[in-house]
Design an enzyme around this catalytic site. Sequence first.
Site, PDB file in Angstrom:
ATOM      1  N   CYS A   1       9.247   5.458  -2.745  1.00 48.33           N
ATOM      2  CA  CYS A   1       9.280   7.181  -3.488  1.00 48.33           C
ATOM      3  C   CYS A   1      10.321   7.902  -2.726  1.00 48.33           C
ATOM      4  O   CYS A   1      11.346   8.455  -3.314  1.00 48.33           O
ATOM      5  CB  CYS A   1       7.479   7.735  -3.408  1.00 48.33           C
ATOM      6  SG  CYS A   1       7.024   6.698  -3.651  1.00 48.33           S
TER       7      CYS A   1
HETATM    8  C1  UGA Z   1       4.178   9.309  -1.120  1.00 50.68           C
HETATM    9  C2  UGA Z   1       3.608  10.652  -0.671  1.00 50.68           C
HETATM   10  O1  UGA Z   1       3.211  10.626   0.128  1.00 50.68           O
HETATM   11  C3  UGA Z   1       2.663  11.024  -1.739  1.00 50.68           C
HETATM   12  O2  UGA Z   1       2.619  12.434  -2.039  1.00 50.68           O
HETATM   13  C4  UGA Z   1       3.444  10.439  -3.258  1.00 50.68           C
HETATM   14  O3  UGA Z   1       2.859  10.512  -4.475  1.00 50.68           O
HETATM   15  C5  UGA Z   1       4.358   9.116  -3.304  1.00 50.68           C
HETATM   16  O4  UGA Z   1       5.017   9.089  -1.887  1.00 50.68           O
HETATM   17  C6  UGA Z   1       4.511   9.065  -4.529  1.00 50.68           C
HETATM   18  O5  UGA Z   1       5.818   9.863  -4.906  1.00 50.68           O
HETATM   19  O6  UGA Z   1       4.500   8.392  -5.456  1.00 50.68           O
HETATM   20  P1  UGA Z   1       3.477   7.272  -0.022  1.00 50.68           P
HETATM   21  O7  UGA Z   1       5.367   6.280  -0.676  1.00 50.68           O
HETATM   22  O8  UGA Z   1       2.983   6.066  -0.550  1.00 50.68           O
HETATM   23  O9  UGA Z   1       3.640   8.000  -0.183  1.00 50.68           O
HETATM   24  O10 UGA Z   1       3.872   6.768   1.592  1.00 50.68           O
HETATM   25  P2  UGA Z   1       3.904   8.179   2.744  1.00 50.68           P
HETATM   26  O11 UGA Z   1       2.631   7.869   3.477  1.00 50.68           O
HETATM   27  O12 UGA Z   1       4.414   9.095   2.507  1.00 50.68           O
HETATM   28  O13 UGA Z   1       5.210   7.152   3.940  1.00 50.68           O
HETATM   29  C7  UGA Z   1       6.266   7.384   2.852  1.00 50.68           C
HETATM   30  C8  UGA Z   1       7.073   7.125   4.834  1.00 50.68           C
HETATM   31  O14 UGA Z   1       7.419   7.578   5.117  1.00 50.68           O
HETATM   32  C9  UGA Z   1       6.444   6.062   5.504  1.00 50.68           C
HETATM   33  O15 UGA Z   1       7.564   4.444   5.287  1.00 50.68           O
HETATM   34  C10 UGA Z   1       6.085   6.025   6.739  1.00 50.68           C
HETATM   35  O16 UGA Z   1       5.415   5.082   7.811  1.00 50.68           O
HETATM   36  C11 UGA Z   1       7.474   7.016   6.937  1.00 50.68           C
HETATM   37  N1  UGA Z   1       6.346   8.591   7.424  1.00 50.68           N
HETATM   38  C12 UGA Z   1       4.954   9.621   7.309  1.00 50.68           C
HETATM   39  C13 UGA Z   1       7.262   8.632   9.242  1.00 50.68           C
HETATM   40  O17 UGA Z   1       8.248   8.088   9.331  1.00 50.68           O
HETATM   41  N2  UGA Z   1       6.651   9.970   9.655  1.00 50.68           N
HETATM   42  C14 UGA Z   1       5.721   9.806   9.436  1.00 50.68           C
HETATM   43  O18 UGA Z   1       5.209  11.470  10.229  1.00 50.68           O
HETATM   44  C15 UGA Z   1       4.678  10.166   7.861  1.00 50.68           C
END
Ligand code: UGA
Length: 415
Positions: free
Chosen positions: A264
């Site tokens: 995403c």
């Molecule tokens: C993300 C959004 O959080 C959802 O709200 C959204 O619906 C979804 O995309 C989508 O568009 O369908 P997701 O891709 O499952 O969800 O993952 P996240 O939990 O948001 O993490 C994304 C990335 O950011 C991961 O690689 C995670 O490790 C990284 N991250 C997250 C960080 O590097 N630092 C942080 O503080 C948080």
Amino acid sequence: MKVSIIGSGYVGTTTALCLSELGNRAINIDVDEKVVDSLNNGDLHIYEPELEKLLNKHHNKDFRATNDYSSVLETDLTFLCLPTPSKPNGEIDLSIIKNSAKKLGKTLRKKDKEHFVIVKSTVLPGTTEKLGEIITNESSKELGKDLFLGMNPEFLREGNAVDDFMEPDKLVLGGNEKTRNKLKEIYRELIRKTELFETDVRTAELIKYANNSLLATKISYANEIGNICKELDIDTYEVMDAVGKDHRVKRDFLDSGVGFGGSCFPKDVKAIKNKLKELNLKPKVLKSVLDVNEKQPIRIVDLLEEKVNGLDGMKVGVLGLAFKPGTDDVRNSQSIPVIKELKRRDAEVIAHDPKAIKNMKEIFQNIVYKNNPKELVDSVDGCLLLTDWEQYKSLEIEKPCIEGRRLNNCRGICW
Ligand code: UGA
């Protein structure tokens, strides 16, 4: 209500099963026969823990899967939950969802009653209207008369998809009043416990991009501050804990590390950045968000190289392949550019992940995979910890190691 959901990815399957849980009858349509059979047998084809329980509860009852589009005719409303991937130039690729809209339109030609079509996929402003044109052309239905179009973005995190669906921060319902009322019926149970945003279709489309891009911006910002902290020997997590206490900021998504991945954030930031260009506006913030994110994987490899005095011929362990813990998904995982960079520097890569080895084998066939992380650590000269799986927390790592996620008390990319 009887609902059809096209697409059995993690959004489509979660939507279908959660709608069953909310008292609706759901038919999940997908072209992949293997996925359809698997769902009908009660076997979940993706790793999404809570969803498995819902599948056990609802399959062969108020949930079923099929590859037959004509099942749509048994339902009042169809959600489109299809992938909208990036083209190599970063533009959004709408071919899958457009094809599906065409098939749906053809099918709806046979329906003499009104039908609602709701886009759940992440699409740029104006896209839902374009899909509506395809559907009306194919179905000979008239928009606003016997065909109603809506946009209802999802905010589901992989690994937490069921909780996010059942306990949402908000519901965004885009469409005319009749369409929004129909959606309110479906979500009746949720509306009591969340905030509702009723908008037009374009606003709903943009809310999703603005939401994801801001979260990605927070991460890149935290990484930029984290990179300063690393140089100055300051603990970036201590900094962000304090910054995040400001209620205007919030602590979430300020964990610095190797950067964001997944199906995403990278794709959505690229798509909205391209949209700005298309509108003759210069993307500045979003360009930097992507730049910082692309550099973090190189930076972590640099830090390990410094620590082990050169990577040429070294055995390097990669702990964690999934883009985040709790999923087997490796799409746009930061482990991919890290492994490419290690190979470019002639290191021998040995990798482990509790769930994602099978998926990563489709991308890298010629690296070594180990099922036991301790064995991996024992067999390498140095390692990189890239996914914050709980089981790596207590792993004894006596080799030189750089963490890309703060977990194991090793030196990290930003700490
Ligand atoms: C993300 C959004 O959080 C959802 O709200 C959204 O619906 C979804 O995309 C989508 O568009 O369908 P997701 O891709 O499952 O969800 O993952 P996240 O939990 O948001 O993490 C994304 C990335 O950011 C991961 O690689 C995670 O490790 C990284 N991250 C997250 C960080 O590097 N630092 C942080 O503080 C948080």
